[in-house]
Design an enzyme around this catalytic site. Structure first.
Site, PDB file in Angstrom:
ATOM      1  N   ILE A 162     -34.358  41.911  19.022  1.00 37.82           N
ATOM      2  CA  ILE A 162     -33.515  40.861  18.458  1.00 37.82           C
ATOM      3  C   ILE A 162     -34.510  39.354  18.836  1.00 37.82           C
ATOM      4  O   ILE A 162     -34.476  38.470  18.127  1.00 37.82           O
ATOM      5  CB  ILE A 162     -32.209  40.685  19.073  1.00 37.82           C
ATOM      6  N   ASP A 163     -35.425  39.663  19.546  1.00 41.50           N
ATOM      7  CA  ASP A 163     -36.125  38.371  20.070  1.00 41.50           C
ATOM      8  C   ASP A 163     -37.305  38.017  18.969  1.00 41.50           C
ATOM      9  O   ASP A 163     -37.724  36.965  18.840  1.00 41.50           O
ATOM     10  CB  ASP A 163     -36.799  38.585  21.190  1.00 41.50           C
TER      11      ASP A 163
END
Length: 356
Positions: A162-163
């Site tokens: 998700i980063d």
């Protein structure tokens, strides 16, 4: 007074020549002889089940009958009591309707040689590794060990985080969903801050050392007064987790204490609301944008395995779906460029000074 602050804890431009994606006229493997394995590693990300689902669907389309899932990351290759799970279209048909990982996840694992021993003993021909930077490093080590042993095993990775911090990738799956989910926390903080006398809303988001979730969440919200990302200030320690990531100090709590102390010292009452939706933004089902991305990445991963590739990952680079060598994408994490147009758009939106 109402102030909303968003935190995220968590140069040279290269042109990368990636292989074109998609099915080939000629394939390297005989589908009926293939045993394919899927493993999900590291932390959760919205869309994991979508990728698993599409890999299984595409393998069956090729005619592969022997598909298995390795439970709980690389740990499933060596830990007693963890057995591989037979996978089929019927079994994974609806797993995309839920968040998390149908196969389970974990960080770290045994020595590479032990994992390859297990791959060899199980007679696996294709291994699909869904994970982030650490998991990609593990996949590359497995690939190199298989080459060393002259094993005909295709090790193919799918970038998951998700980063959004994997080098050369325009976007990784789960990122869009995380930004969307972050809006719930931001909206709550804004309402709390606006409704309170001298209210301040403070939100901490995931992102490790990259800064992309906070930047994009700020832009999409339009309610943020200050966005702090790791390129501004980040406390580090020498400790690492099982995936080799540096364990970060809780900067959100640090900011909460500093803000309270500041207003107390100057004699101004302040009502600070601190919200930390850390795991909420990743433990949910993928949104439509991420689901489509997962579909393409999962299918392309199978195409590249049947083309005979190994030690590569499937992703989006410069708007194109490509295959890239794993060593190229794990040399360093991707960061927000503080001189980029997107970051300056964020500064314009928040109205904050450029701390750089």
């Amino acid at each position: 007074m109402c102030l909303l602050i968003l935190l995220e804890l968590s140069a040279l431009i290269l042109i990368v020549a990636g292989w074109n994606t998609g099915p080939r006229k000629e394939i390297y493997y005989e589908p009926e002889e293939v045993k394919a394995a899927i493993v999900t590693c590291g932390g959760l990300s919205p869309g994991l089940n979508d990728v698993i689902r599409q890999i299984v669907f595409t393998l069956e389309t090729y005619g592969v009958k022997n598909i298995v899932g390795i439970p709980f990351g690389y740990r499933g290759f060596f830990e007693k009591g963890l057995k591989e799970m037979p996978l089929s279209r019927d079994l994974v048909e609806n797993i995309n309707l839920s968040g998390g990982s149908f196969l389970g996840v974990s960080r770290g694992g045994a020595k590479t040689s032990e994992i390859v021993d297990s791959i060899q003993a199980r007679r696996i021909d294709m291994l699909f590794v869904i994970g982030g930077n650490g998991s990609h490093a593990g996949a590359n080590a497995i690939h190199e060990e298989c080459r060393k042993r002259k094993l005909k095993v295709s090790v193919v990775a799918v970038p998951k985080t998700i980063d959004n911090d994997i080098l050369f990738m325009d976007k990784t799956f789960g990122f869009d969903t995380a930004v969307e989910e972050a809006q719930r926390a931001i909206n709550s903080a804004y309402i709390e801050a606006r409704s309170a006398y001298h209210g301040i809303g403070l939100v901490k988001l995931m992102g490790r050392s990259s800064g992309f979730i906070a930047m994009h969440a700020s832009l999409s919200s339009g309610q943020i007064d200050v966005c702090l990302i790791p390129e501004d200030l980040l406390q580090k320690s020498n400790a690492t987790d099982a995936s080799g990531n540096v364990i970060l100090s809780d900067f959100g709590v640090h900011m909460q204490q500093k803000i309270k102390k500041h207003f107390k010292d100057i004699g101004v009452p302040a009502d600070l609301k601190y919200i930390d939706p850390t795991y909420m933004v990743r433990a949910c089902r993928a949104n439509a944008s991420d689901a489509i991305l997962c579909t393409v990445l999962g299918q392309n991963a199978v195409h590249e395995a049947f083309a005979g590739f190994s030690g590569i990952t499937s992703g989006v680079c410069n708007t194109h779906y490509v295959y890239l060598p794993i060593p190229e994408v794990i040399t360093a994490p991707k960061h927000v460029n503080p001189n980029s147009r997107m970051w300056h758009r964020c500064l314009t939106s928040t109205g904050q000074p450029d701390f750089h």
